[in-house]
Design an enzyme around this catalytic site. Sequence first.
Site, PDB file in Angstrom:
ATOM      1  N   GLY A 107     -35.272 -32.932  48.289  1.00  0.00           N
ATOM      2  CA  GLY A 107     -34.199 -33.913  48.184  1.00  0.00           C
ATOM      3  C   GLY A 107     -34.784 -35.293  48.389  1.00  0.00           C
ATOM      4  O   GLY A 107     -35.911 -35.418  48.889  1.00  0.00           O
ATOM      5  N   CYS A 117     -40.328 -28.846  50.659  1.00  0.00           N
ATOM      6  CA  CYS A 117     -40.357 -30.302  50.696  1.00  0.00           C
ATOM      7  C   CYS A 117     -39.320 -30.833  51.693  1.00  0.00           C
ATOM      8  O   CYS A 117     -39.473 -30.614  52.882  1.00  0.00           O
ATOM      9  CB  CYS A 117     -40.174 -30.865  49.280  1.00  0.00           C
ATOM     10  SG  CYS A 117     -40.666 -32.589  49.201  1.00  0.00           S
ATOM     11  N   TYR A 118     -38.242 -31.463  51.220  1.00  0.00           N
ATOM     12  CA  TYR A 118     -37.210 -31.931  52.154  1.00  0.00           C
ATOM     13  C   TYR A 118     -36.709 -30.772  53.019  1.00  0.00           C
ATOM     14  O   TYR A 118     -36.491 -30.922  54.225  1.00  0.00           O
ATOM     15  CB  TYR A 118     -36.037 -32.544  51.379  1.00  0.00           C
ATOM     16  CG  TYR A 118     -34.961 -33.137  52.260  1.00  0.00           C
ATOM     17  CD1 TYR A 118     -35.103 -34.419  52.762  1.00  0.00           C
ATOM     18  CD2 TYR A 118     -33.814 -32.410  52.593  1.00  0.00           C
ATOM     19  CE1 TYR A 118     -34.121 -34.971  53.583  1.00  0.00           C
ATOM     20  CE2 TYR A 118     -32.828 -32.956  53.409  1.00  0.00           C
ATOM     21  CZ  TYR A 118     -32.989 -34.243  53.897  1.00  0.00           C
ATOM     22  OH  TYR A 118     -32.021 -34.785  54.699  1.00  0.00           O
ATOM     23  N   HIS A 155     -44.177 -28.186  46.100  1.00  0.00           N
ATOM     24  CA  HIS A 155     -43.124 -27.579  45.263  1.00  0.00           C
ATOM     25  C   HIS A 155     -43.646 -26.353  44.517  1.00  0.00           C
ATOM     26  O   HIS A 155     -44.153 -26.488  43.413  1.00  0.00           O
ATOM     27  CB  HIS A 155     -42.599 -28.605  44.254  1.00  0.00           C
ATOM     28  CG  HIS A 155     -41.798 -29.697  44.871  1.00  0.00           C
ATOM     29  ND1 HIS A 155     -40.462 -29.576  45.143  1.00  0.00           N
ATOM     30  CD2 HIS A 155     -42.152 -30.926  45.298  1.00  0.00           C
ATOM     31  CE1 HIS A 155     -40.022 -30.678  45.697  1.00  0.00           C
ATOM     32  NE2 HIS A 155     -41.031 -31.526  45.813  1.00  0.00           N
ATOM     33  N   GLU A 186     -41.963 -24.240  42.987  1.00  0.00           N
ATOM     34  CA  GLU A 186     -41.114 -23.939  41.833  1.00  0.00           C
ATOM     35  C   GLU A 186     -41.570 -24.642  40.558  1.00  0.00           C
ATOM     36  O   GLU A 186     -41.159 -24.293  39.463  1.00  0.00           O
ATOM     37  CB  GLU A 186     -39.655 -24.317  42.145  1.00  0.00           C
ATOM     38  CG  GLU A 186     -39.357 -25.811  42.273  1.00  0.00           C
ATOM     39  CD  GLU A 186     -39.662 -26.411  43.645  1.00  0.00           C
ATOM     40  OE1 GLU A 186     -40.507 -25.850  44.365  1.00  0.00           O
ATOM     41  OE2 GLU A 186     -39.070 -27.447  43.988  1.00  0.00           O
ATOM     42  N   SER A 209     -21.029 -23.684  17.240  1.00  0.00           N
ATOM     43  CA  SER A 209     -21.784 -24.603  16.380  1.00  0.00           C
ATOM     44  C   SER A 209     -22.780 -23.842  15.515  1.00  0.00           C
ATOM     45  O   SER A 209     -23.350 -24.397  14.591  1.00  0.00           O
ATOM     46  CB  SER A 209     -22.559 -25.598  17.249  1.00  0.00           C
ATOM     47  OG  SER A 209     -23.649 -24.945  17.873  1.00  0.00           O
ATOM     48  N   GLY A 210     -23.000 -22.559  15.858  1.00  0.00           N
ATOM     49  CA  GLY A 210     -24.003 -21.793  15.121  1.00  0.00           C
ATOM     50  C   GLY A 210     -25.362 -21.878  15.778  1.00  0.00           C
ATOM     51  O   GLY A 210     -26.271 -21.142  15.440  1.00  0.00           O
ATOM     52  N   GLY A 211     -25.510 -22.787  16.748  1.00  0.00           N
ATOM     53  CA  GLY A 211     -26.756 -22.889  17.502  1.00  0.00           C
ATOM     54  C   GLY A 211     -26.893 -21.706  18.458  1.00  0.00           C
ATOM     55  O   GLY A 211     -25.951 -20.925  18.628  1.00  0.00           O
ATOM     56  N   VAL A 212     -28.049 -21.604  19.089  1.00  0.00           N
ATOM     57  CA  VAL A 212     -28.318 -20.462  19.963  1.00  0.00           C
ATOM     58  C   VAL A 212     -27.288 -20.398  21.101  1.00  0.00           C
ATOM     59  O   VAL A 212     -26.692 -19.345  21.354  1.00  0.00           O
ATOM     60  CB  VAL A 212     -29.736 -20.572  20.593  1.00  0.00           C
ATOM     61  CG1 VAL A 212     -30.033 -19.361  21.460  1.00  0.00           C
ATOM     62  CG2 VAL A 212     -30.784 -20.746  19.517  1.00  0.00           C
ATOM     63  N   ASP A 213     -27.072 -21.531  21.757  1.00  0.00           N
ATOM     64  CA  ASP A 213     -26.238 -21.520  22.962  1.00  0.00           C
ATOM     65  C   ASP A 213     -24.797 -21.116  22.666  1.00  0.00           C
ATOM     66  O   ASP A 213     -24.243 -20.233  23.311  1.00  0.00           O
ATOM     67  CB  ASP A 213     -26.247 -22.894  23.645  1.00  0.00           C
ATOM     68  CG  ASP A 213     -27.661 -23.374  23.919  1.00  0.00           C
ATOM     69  OD1 ASP A 213     -28.565 -22.529  23.942  1.00  0.00           O
ATOM     70  OD2 ASP A 213     -27.850 -24.590  24.086  1.00  0.00           O
ATOM     71  N   SER A 214     -24.211 -21.778  21.679  1.00  0.00           N
ATOM     72  CA  SER A 214     -22.800 -21.465  21.453  1.00  0.00           C
ATOM     73  C   SER A 214     -22.650 -20.088  20.818  1.00  0.00           C
ATOM     74  O   SER A 214     -21.649 -19.405  21.044  1.00  0.00           O
ATOM     75  CB  SER A 214     -22.102 -22.546  20.628  1.00  0.00           C
ATOM     76  OG  SER A 214     -22.606 -22.599  19.330  1.00  0.00           O
ATOM     77  N   LYS A 241     -32.971 -22.459  28.501  1.00  0.00           N
ATOM     78  CA  LYS A 241     -32.937 -21.973  27.122  1.00  0.00           C
ATOM     79  C   LYS A 241     -33.543 -20.576  26.957  1.00  0.00           C
ATOM     80  O   LYS A 241     -32.967 -19.711  26.295  1.00  0.00           O
ATOM     81  CB  LYS A 241     -33.724 -22.965  26.254  1.00  0.00           C
ATOM     82  CG  LYS A 241     -33.462 -22.817  24.790  1.00  0.00           C
ATOM     83  CD  LYS A 241     -32.149 -23.439  24.492  1.00  0.00           C
ATOM     84  CE  LYS A 241     -31.846 -23.560  23.046  1.00  0.00           C
ATOM     85  NZ  LYS A 241     -30.692 -24.445  22.877  1.00  0.00           N
TER      86      LYS A 241
END
Length: 515
Positions: free
Chosen positions: A55, A82-83, A170, A172, A224-229, A371
């Site tokens: 943070g 870290c924080y 970090h 991660e 939208s036809g994209g991967v996500d939607s 993604k």
Amino acid sequence: MKNELVIVIDFGGQYNQLVARRVRECNVYCEIYSYKIDIEKIKEMNPKGIILTGGPNSCYESGAPTYTKELFELGVPVLGLCYGAQLMSHVLGGEVKAAPVREYGKTEVIIDKPQSKIFENISTPTICWMSHFDYIAQTAPGFEISAHTADCPVAAAENVEKDLYAIQFHPEVLHTAEGTKMINNFVKNVCKCAGDWKMSAFVEETIQAIREKVGDGKVLCALSGGVDSSVAAVMLSKAIGSQLTCVFVDHGLLRKNEGDEVEAVFGPEGEYDLNFIRVNAQQRFYDKLAGVTEPEKKRKIIGEEFIRVFEEEAKKIGTVDFLVQGTIYPDVVESGLGGESAVIKSHHNVGGLPDYVDFKEIIEPLRDLFKDEVRKAGLEMGIPEYLVFRQPFPGPGLGVRIIGEVTEEKVRIVQDADAIYREEITNAGMDRSIGQYFAGLTNMRSVGVMGDERTYDYAVALRAVNTVDFMTAEAAEIPFEVLQKVMSRIINEVKGVNRVFYDLTSKPPGTIEFE
Ligand code: XMP
């Protein structure tokens, strides 16, 4: 309740979702909560482990985010990063103060306690990502130093008896060479998680949660036809079947032939039954965008018009209770909603709807995923690979790939150039190895000569980036012959273009899209 849950407590750092993601990579289910979460809630969830994130604050200053000491007395393993590491030390009686030497970037860490459960099979020295101005000057009672750097006496410390671990760097972040291994060591060696959670469980649980939330309500999905939607829509369709209607707005800013392709897959002739409605709203968008050059304004106009079109469709369908969107985590963080990070771009529609929309609620089933995790979820649900590995495409479409005013002519130019570019990348066998690639249209016109004639035409810019999570990216190395072929085809085949550039910029400082 999940039988194996690790909780990430968010103190407002940049990498919070990355922490959760690394835990999921160890096949352990993970949820993120704000540091404001009540300790009783944590007790109820009965986590196997707790991770405190980084943070931007100094934990010894008044008003800085903190947490009650009781957290460290629950008998649940805690890892502070870290924080989080500083806060743990501070709360438990150690001393944290401004470091005489700030550390930033890749740093050699020397492991002083190779037998530490966290450092099992970690080499020493090991390269870690540091980013801090405060440091642990004195560990809390009961803690033993387990690693240091040239400038930081306490790079890691632990109280083995109480299962408390503090790490100043970090793990991660991918720059920490063995960071994922360290997180794996924490969840497996310290928290004793079996690590049997899988993406299929996420899919099943999300589908179940959607069913419960929606009840017998009606749902409208922005496809939208994209991967996500697409992944979001298929997930919804599995959850609630015919209660779902998918609306696909062709805003005239899609890739070449994309509208017809999307209709072929998701429409009535395709393999899914999504109550698919296509709205041809091209002209509406062009009219609204006429004369507008400012990137944020373009995004806002496209986003708002999008909502309007949905609203109209919703009214035709009757009452609609929920609206689904395929928002994923990088959209959230870059819209300034993911903790403390600054607004980079306002990705359309993220974070709620304008007041005039009368849906009850928005559903964003992929909001916590990156993604590549969305793709995994898609494959889990049996969506074919050619759809799952589709190029990402921004919601505002070519609107953010055309610098300056959007016109029909510019859309045609960028569509044609982009289609050639994609074809040649596929011919070169590189279509699966590059994270994202596309042609954009600069607003630059310059003098050229073609045949015997002077030209005064546009310059197309080619972009291709390699990226793991779309938060950072580097320009992809494309063989020069391939670039040359793309250049010559674009100049020969696309009217209105007389120059082609290749964009070498990484992110940061650039972004992936042009606007
Ligand atoms: P940037 O350009 O922000 O892109 O580095 C990161 C990823 O996000 C996509 N992107 C968008 N997606 N609305 C979207 O839905 C937007 O306004 C938008 N801008 C960028 C971009 O294609 C890339 O995958």
